[in-house]
Design a protein around this motif. Sequence first.
Motif, PDB file in Angstrom:
ATOM      1  N   SER A 152       0.157  -1.476  -0.626  1.00  0.00           N
ATOM      2  CA  SER A 152       0.015  -0.291  -0.518  1.00  0.00           C
ATOM      3  C   SER A 152       0.553   1.580  -0.181  1.00  0.00           C
ATOM      4  N   SER A 153       0.401   2.383  -0.645  1.00  0.00           N
ATOM      5  CA  SER A 153       0.960   3.944  -1.119  1.00  0.00           C
ATOM      6  C   SER A 153       1.343   4.496   0.684  1.00  0.00           C
ATOM      7  N   ARG A 154       0.258   3.420   0.839  1.00  0.00           N
ATOM      8  CA  ARG A 154      -0.426   4.579   2.663  1.00  0.00           C
ATOM      9  C   ARG A 154       1.132   3.622   3.875  1.00  0.00           C
ATOM     10  N   ASP A 156       3.847   4.009   3.432  1.00  0.00           N
ATOM     11  CA  ASP A 156       5.000   4.501   3.213  1.00  0.00           C
ATOM     12  C   ASP A 156       4.611   5.719   4.184  1.00  0.00           C
ATOM     13  N   LYS A 157       3.442   6.181   4.019  1.00  0.00           N
ATOM     14  CA  LYS A 157       3.007   7.323   4.541  1.00  0.00           C
ATOM     15  C   LYS A 157       3.299   7.374   6.144  1.00  0.00           C
ATOM     16  N   TYR A 158       2.584   5.724   6.192  1.00  0.00           N
ATOM     17  CA  TYR A 158       3.310   5.183   7.611  1.00  0.00           C
ATOM     18  C   TYR A 158       4.165   5.275   8.334  1.00  0.00           C
ATOM     19  N   LYS A 159       5.365   4.643   6.973  1.00  0.00           N
ATOM     20  CA  LYS A 159       7.219   4.838   7.548  1.00  0.00           C
ATOM     21  C   LYS A 159       7.367   6.052   7.699  1.00  0.00           C
ATOM     22  N   GLU A 160       6.861   7.232   7.230  1.00  0.00           N
ATOM     23  CA  GLU A 160       6.821   8.725   7.694  1.00  0.00           C
ATOM     24  C   GLU A 160       6.180   9.173   8.649  1.00  0.00           C
ATOM     25  N   GLY A 161       5.075   8.230   9.337  1.00  0.00           N
ATOM     26  CA  GLY A 161       4.617   8.668  10.449  1.00  0.00           C
ATOM     27  C   GLY A 161       3.401   9.762  10.907  1.00  0.00           C
ATOM     28  N   ILE A 162       2.295   9.308   8.694  1.00  0.00           N
ATOM     29  CA  ILE A 162       1.770   9.679   8.971  1.00  0.00           C
ATOM     30  C   ILE A 162       0.026   8.372   8.647  1.00  0.00           C
ATOM     31  N   VAL A 163      -0.406   8.148   9.766  1.00  0.00           N
ATOM     32  CA  VAL A 163      -1.713   7.498   9.497  1.00  0.00           C
ATOM     33  C   VAL A 163      -3.005   7.510   9.363  1.00  0.00           C
ATOM     34  N   GLU A 164      -2.938   7.159   7.566  1.00  0.00           N
ATOM     35  CA  GLU A 164      -3.790   7.230   6.678  1.00  0.00           C
ATOM     36  C   GLU A 164      -5.216   6.527   7.443  1.00  0.00           C
ATOM     37  N   ASN A 165      -6.535   6.300   6.615  1.00  0.00           N
ATOM     38  CA  ASN A 165      -7.459   5.455   7.270  1.00  0.00           C
ATOM     39  C   ASN A 165      -7.069   3.751   6.384  1.00  0.00           C
ATOM     40  N   ALA A 166      -6.237   3.409   6.179  1.00  0.00           N
ATOM     41  CA  ALA A 166      -5.965   2.653   5.622  1.00  0.00           C
ATOM     42  C   ALA A 166      -5.708   1.662   6.865  1.00  0.00           C
ATOM     43  N   PHE A 167      -4.688   2.247   7.851  1.00  0.00           N
ATOM     44  CA  PHE A 167      -4.383   1.870   8.915  1.00  0.00           C
ATOM     45  C   PHE A 167      -4.344   2.262  10.602  1.00  0.00           C
TER      46      PHE A 167
END
Length: 324
Positions: A152-154, A156-167
């Motif tokens: 999931s491209s999300r 990548d965001k999670y690893k940057e500290g940004i938690v999107e809805n998918a997680f």
Amino acid sequence: MKFGFIGTNWITDKLIECGRQTATFEPYAVYSRTEERANYFKDKHDLKEIFTDLNRFCESSNFDAVYIASPNVFHFEQAKLAIENNKHVLIEKPATINVEQFEALSKLAHEYNVTVMEAMKSTVLKPFLQFAKANADIGEIRYADFHYHQYSSRYDKYKEGIVENAFKPELGNGALMDLGVYAVAPAIHLFGFPKEIKATGFKLNTGADGQGNAILNYDSFQVTISYSKICDRPSPSEIIGEDGYVTINKISAPTVINVFNKDGSIKDTYSDSDDYTMKEEIEEFIKCIENNKIESSINTHQRTIDTLKVLDEIRNQVGVQFND
């Protein structure tokens, strides 16, 4: 058939695109929490009406059916309200976040005499139906491996500290509910409910599962279920028998299913080149409405219930909690 939409995301875009390939589908209205988003979606798909009040949306007599593609945790209450306003409801998978919720929706559907169906596209696609009906002879089945891994491209965001809805587990999301369901449902369709379930998984620090595995035990064979939103796996899913084997190119949308003899020679192929892989689920749903059927004879309520029972047990064993 005029449709109203809850959920203004890419999956609703795709459903409308596929629906336009059928003669009986008319996208009509949309509900969104914000007028700006509702108007954007209305203009994008040339809809007739927008709503920012869910009650008024469901009470409208201007459309017949509702497609729900909001975050999983909202499916139950939104579907319940739509059914109680005599709307037919097509609910994106997973239909609800636990089996009790869908059992309640099934009961309501019978009470209000409306069609309710989970939008599990894979099990209504022509290659899958043809394969299931053919009952291909590969000898005694000993093993099956159904998997869906999609980075999931999300993440990548999670690893940057940004938690999107998918997680976010509080929204009923995660790898099992987003991807694993696609592996469980075909197993239920082909093999029935398992005798035993053993599961493990990897949770992110949000509490959502990033990936997981489960073994579904049957009398004389096992089905492994594998899913991930943090890595890819491009290989086909398989069913292995004593006298041959089956490959399924993509368990979430099977367009090529090959049956092989034990020596590797091909025996049968079931395929479809249609790119509009959500068209069949729309056609099945509309056909049920037109024939006054409360549930599909393919994506039956019992199969959705059995799938959710398996998901509930996997989630319980992995320790993923939705506050449900």
